[in-house]
Design a protein around this motif. Structure first.
Motif, short mmCIF file in Angstrom:
data_model
loop_
_atom_site.label_atom_id
_atom_site.label_comp_id
_atom_site.label_asym_id
_atom_site.label_seq_id
_atom_site.Cartn_x
_atom_site.Cartn_y
_atom_site.Cartn_z
N PRO A 167 8.57 62.69 32.59
CA PRO A 167 8.12 61.74 31.56
C PRO A 167 9.14 61.57 30.42
O PRO A 167 9.34 60.47 29.91
CB PRO A 167 6.82 62.37 31.05
CG PRO A 167 6.36 63.26 32.15
CD PRO A 167 7.61 63.78 32.78
N THR A 168 9.78 62.69 30.06
CA THR A 168 10.79 62.62 29.00
C THR A 168 12.01 61.84 29.46
O THR A 168 12.58 61.03 28.71
CB THR A 168 11.19 64.03 28.56
OG1 THR A 168 10.04 64.76 28.16
CG2 THR A 168 12.17 63.97 27.39
N ALA A 169 12.43 62.07 30.70
CA ALA A 169 13.59 61.34 31.24
C ALA A 169 13.30 59.85 31.30
O ALA A 169 14.16 59.02 30.98
CB ALA A 169 13.94 61.87 32.62
N GLU A 170 12.08 59.49 31.69
CA GLU A 170 11.70 58.07 31.71
C GLU A 170 11.75 57.47 30.32
O GLU A 170 12.17 56.32 30.13
CB GLU A 170 10.30 57.92 32.31
CG GLU A 170 10.23 58.20 33.80
CD GLU A 170 8.83 58.05 34.35
OE1 GLU A 170 7.89 57.85 33.53
OE2 GLU A 170 8.65 58.14 35.58
N LEU A 171 11.32 58.24 29.33
CA LEU A 171 11.37 57.76 27.94
C LEU A 171 12.81 57.56 27.49
O LEU A 171 13.13 56.57 26.81
CB LEU A 171 10.67 58.77 27.03
CG LEU A 171 10.68 58.46 25.53
CD1 LEU A 171 9.96 57.15 25.25
CD2 LEU A 171 10.05 59.60 24.75
N LEU A 172 13.70 58.46 27.88
CA LEU A 172 15.09 58.39 27.44
C LEU A 172 15.83 57.18 28.03
O LEU A 172 16.78 56.68 27.41
CB LEU A 172 15.83 59.67 27.80
CG LEU A 172 15.40 60.94 27.05
CD1 LEU A 172 16.11 62.16 27.60
CD2 LEU A 172 15.66 60.79 25.56
N VAL A 173 15.45 56.73 29.20
CA VAL A 173 16.13 55.59 29.82
C VAL A 173 15.33 54.30 29.71
O VAL A 173 15.72 53.27 30.23
CB VAL A 173 16.43 55.88 31.32
CG1 VAL A 173 17.31 57.11 31.46
CG2 VAL A 173 15.14 56.04 32.12
N SER A 174 14.22 54.37 29.00
CA SER A 174 13.35 53.20 28.88
C SER A 174 13.97 52.13 28.01
O SER A 174 14.77 52.41 27.10
CB SER A 174 12.00 53.63 28.28
OG SER A 174 11.22 52.50 27.95
N ASP A 175 13.59 50.88 28.27
CA ASP A 175 14.02 49.77 27.43
C ASP A 175 13.11 49.58 26.22
O ASP A 175 13.33 48.66 25.43
CB ASP A 175 14.05 48.46 28.24
CG ASP A 175 15.22 48.42 29.20
OD1 ASP A 175 16.26 49.02 28.88
OD2 ASP A 175 15.09 47.80 30.27
#
Length: 334
Positions: free
Chosen positions: A71-79
């Motif tokens: 979930p954190t990785a998704e947040l870091l690469v999110s637009d």
């Protein structure tokens, strides 16, 4: 390739540059192949990775090799780049924004910077090139950079905040230029510039208000490795950002005042033109009635057979006009 050039150019390699902070203000370069198994060689070392957020390999690398939860990785690469900050156990996760200084960019075209840190590792991610990480890397390479992860985060925040001041100064300079321009002759140039300033102010305020909240969250909820002097530095950046927000409000109000003055002058000019047309119409209305009456083709018209008839009508019109002008002056219409 030089790290500075690498950051400015496009590419698909997720790693833009890597540094290992030595705890004394300096750093050494670290390559991609050394990152995954990196461990501090001695207490105080911190790994800093600056990554391309949009590179296809970034999220799998963050999850698989760097051990960041999905979930954190998704947040870091999110637009989703609205400024925010949160604490996850012993880590800080934040999204911050900075001014875009590229030649074709407007102040509202802000660039996002995501960061993650557990005190031993610091990871920053961007999509568009940013000056702040490059400046910080330059300080490290000269031995005058941050000494730990908390210090690096506060330095990034400070640079992002300070750079906003230039945009505010530029807008205020534009307002000063507009103040001395001739509103009557340059209104076609002034109005679009005022509109642009107001739009920039609103955009900066929209992005900077949540950033203010994000910085307060970092200062309040950061883990223990975020030391007290780091919290004080963040507090100073928060105060500076608050002053900048106040300056943005002042710039916006100044632009509104100029726009209101421009509109008021335009309205006054239109009203004056309408007033003059009304006066002219008021003068010629009775004259038109008189000449129309004298021009009807029916029997019995006086002066038809008189050689002085035309001049009598002209004289009568002059008398009527003089009487009207006198009355308009007496009634303060002129």
């Amino acid at each position: 390739m030089d790290d500075l050039a690498t950051d400015e150019a496009g590419g698909t390699d997720p790693l833009i540059f890597g540094r290992v902070l030595d705890g004394k203000g300096g750093a050494r370069t670290i390559g991609r192949h050394e990152v995954d198994n990196w461990k501090p060689a001695f207490p105080g070392e911190v790994l800093w990775l600056h990554l391309r957020r949009h590179a296809p390999e970034v999220q799998p690398w963050l999850e698989r090799d760097l051990g960041i939860p999905e979930p954190t990785a998704e947040l870091l690469v999110s637009d989703s780049t609205r400024p925010r900050a949160l604490r996850e156990g012993n880590t800080i996760v934040a999204t911050l924004r900075g001014i875009n200084f590229h030649p074709d960019a407007e102040p509202e075209d802000m660039i996002s910077l995501q960061l993650w840190s557990d005190g031993t590792r610091l990871i920053t991610l961007r999509k568009m090139p940013m000056q702040t990480p490059r400046d910080l890397m330059g300080l490290l390479d000269r031995g005058r950079g941050p000494t730990d992860a908390g210090n690096a985060i506060t330095a990034i925040v400070e640079q992002l905040t300070v750079r906003m001041n230039q945009s505010i100064v530029d807008m205020n300079s534009q307002i000063d230029q507009l103040d001395v321009m001739d509103v009557e002759h340059d209104h076609e140039e002034i109005l679009p510039r005022i509109t642009s300033i107001r739009r920039n102010c609103l955009a900066l305020k929209r992005h900077m208000s949540p950033q203010h909240e994000a910085l307060e969250r970092i200062s309040r909820d950061a883990p223990d490795w975020f030391e007290e002097h780091d919290r004080r530095e963040i507090a100073e950046s928060i105060d500076r950002l608050r002053r900048y927000l106040d300056d943005i409000d002042i710039s916006k109000e100044s632009a509104v005042v100029l726009q209101d003055e421009l509109r008021a002058r335009a309205l006054a000019s239109n009203e004056h033109a309408t007033y003059m047309l009304t006066i002219v119409a008021g003068i010629f209305l009775p004259l038109g009635f008189l000449t129309g009456l004298m021009g009807i083709n029916v029997g019995g018209m006086p002066g038809v057979d008189s050689s002085m008839g035309f001049w009598i009508v002209v004289g009568l019109c002059a008398v009527v006009m003089s009487l009207q002008l006198f009355l308009f002056w007496r009634w303060k219409w002129l």
